[in-house]
Motif scaffolding. Structure first.
Motif, mmCIF file in Angstrom:
data_model
loop_
_atom_site.group_PDB
_atom_site.id
_atom_site.type_symbol
_atom_site.label_atom_id
_atom_site.label_comp_id
_atom_site.label_asym_id
_atom_site.label_seq_id
_atom_site.Cartn_x
_atom_site.Cartn_y
_atom_site.Cartn_z
ATOM 1 N N ILE A 83 3.225 -8.766 -1.069
ATOM 2 C CA ILE A 83 3.010 -7.817 -0.475
ATOM 3 C C ILE A 83 4.388 -6.916 -0.372
ATOM 4 N N TYR A 115 -0.246 -11.893 5.180
ATOM 5 C CA TYR A 115 0.960 -11.468 5.696
ATOM 6 C C TYR A 115 1.568 -12.456 6.603
ATOM 7 N N ILE A 124 -0.535 -4.461 -1.005
ATOM 8 C CA ILE A 124 -0.976 -5.957 -1.554
ATOM 9 C C ILE A 124 -1.275 -6.051 -2.839
#
Length: 241
Positions: free
Chosen positions: A237, A195, A28
Motif C-alpha cells: 500500500i 491495511y 494498493i
C-alpha cells in the motif's frame, strides 16, 4: 433498552478502529513471483496399522511390523534415531447395527505414525518402494523442500518490492500523482485486511513430472521431482501525493 444501546455505542467504535481506512490518497499493488529450485531433502510420513481381537496381540503385531520396517530401511542407512514417532492410537472395533450402540467388541486397532527426513535423495526411490511393500504400512506421503528457503525468500521479496514500487509509480502517474511513501506490505487479498495486517508469505509447492503436491496426502511420489516451485506474493500500500 437504554443499557443495551449504550453497550452497542461503546462496541461500534472498537469495531471501526480495528479496520481503519487510510485518510490519505493511496494505491494498493499486488505482485507474485515463482521460481524453480532443486529439492535438497524430503520428509516422508507414514503409519503402521495392526488389528487383532486381543489388544495385547495387536500391540505385539505393531511392534513386530515396526521392527521389520526398521530392518528393511536399514539397508539404505536409515537409523532408528532418524525416525520421529508420534503417539500410538488405539480404536475399539464393534459390531454395527442400525439404531444399536455398544455392541459386541470385535477387536482392537492400533496405529503408530512416523516421520522420516531423507537428506540423501538418491535413496528416496528405494525407501519409498520398500515402504509400499511392507505389510501394515499405510498413509505414505512425502514433502520435498530446500535448505535455502530463507535465501530464496529474501531474494523474491527484494524483486517483488521493486516490481510493486514500479507498478505503483505507473498507476500514480496515470492519475497525475506521485508516490509519497509505502504504508505497508501484506499477503492478504481482502481490501479490509490489506491495511490492517502487514506480513509476508512464502509458499513452497512440490512439482514432479505430471504430478504436483503442495502438501502431504496429495500424491504418492515414487521418484524425486526434478524441481520444486517456491512462490511469493506481496501486496503493498503506497501513499500518494
Amino acid at each position: 433498552m437504554k443499557a443495551l444501546l449504550f453497550a452497542i455505542s461503546l462496541f461500534l467504535p472498537l469495531v471501526a478502529s480495528t479496520n481503519p481506512v487510510p485518510d490519505f490518497p493511496f494505491v494498493i499493488v499486488t505482485e507474485t513471483l515463482e521460481k524453480q529450485v532443486k529439492p535438497d531433502f524430503a520428509t516422508v510420513r507414514f503409519s503402521i496399522l495392526a488389528y487383532d481381537e486381543s489388544a495385547n496381540e495387536a500391540m505385539q503385531q505393531l511392534t513386530q511390523s515396526a521392527a521389520q520396517m526398521l530392518e528393511a530401511l536399514g539397508k539404505y542407512g536409515v537409523l532408528a534415531t532418524q525416525l520421529e514417532s508420534t503417539q500410538i492410537d488405539k480404536n475399539t472395533k464393534r459390531a454395527r447395527k442400525d439404531g444399536a450402540y455398544n455392541l459386541e467388541i470385535l477387536g482392537y486397532e492400533v496405529q503408530q505414525g512416523f516421520n522420516l527426513k531423507i537428506t540423501d535423495l538418491e535413496h528416496y526411490p528405494g525407501i519409498m518402494n520398500t515402504l509400499v511393500r511392507l505389510d501394515g504400512v499405510q498413509d505414505i506421503d512425502a514433502l520435498f523442500e530446500t535448505d535455502n528457503e530463507e535465501e530464496h525468500q529474501a531474494q523474491m521479496i527484494r524483486e517483488l518490492s521493486a516490481k510493486a514500487r514500479a507498478k505503483a509509480d505507473a498507476l500514480a502517474q496515470a492519475q497525475s500523482r506521485k508516490v509519497k511513501s509505502v504504508y505497508g506490505i501484506t499477503t492478504e487479498s481482502n481490501f479490509g485486511e490489506a491495511y490492517a495486517i502487514f506480513s509476508l508469505q512464502y509458499n513452497p509447492e512440490v512439482y514432479g513430472l505430471a504430478k504436483s503436491s503442495a502438501a502431504y496426502g496429495m500424491n504418492l511420489i515414487m521418484a524425486v521431482p526434478e524441481f520444486i516451485k517456491v512462490g511469493q506474493r506481496v501486496t503493498a500500500i503506497y501513499e500518494l501525493k
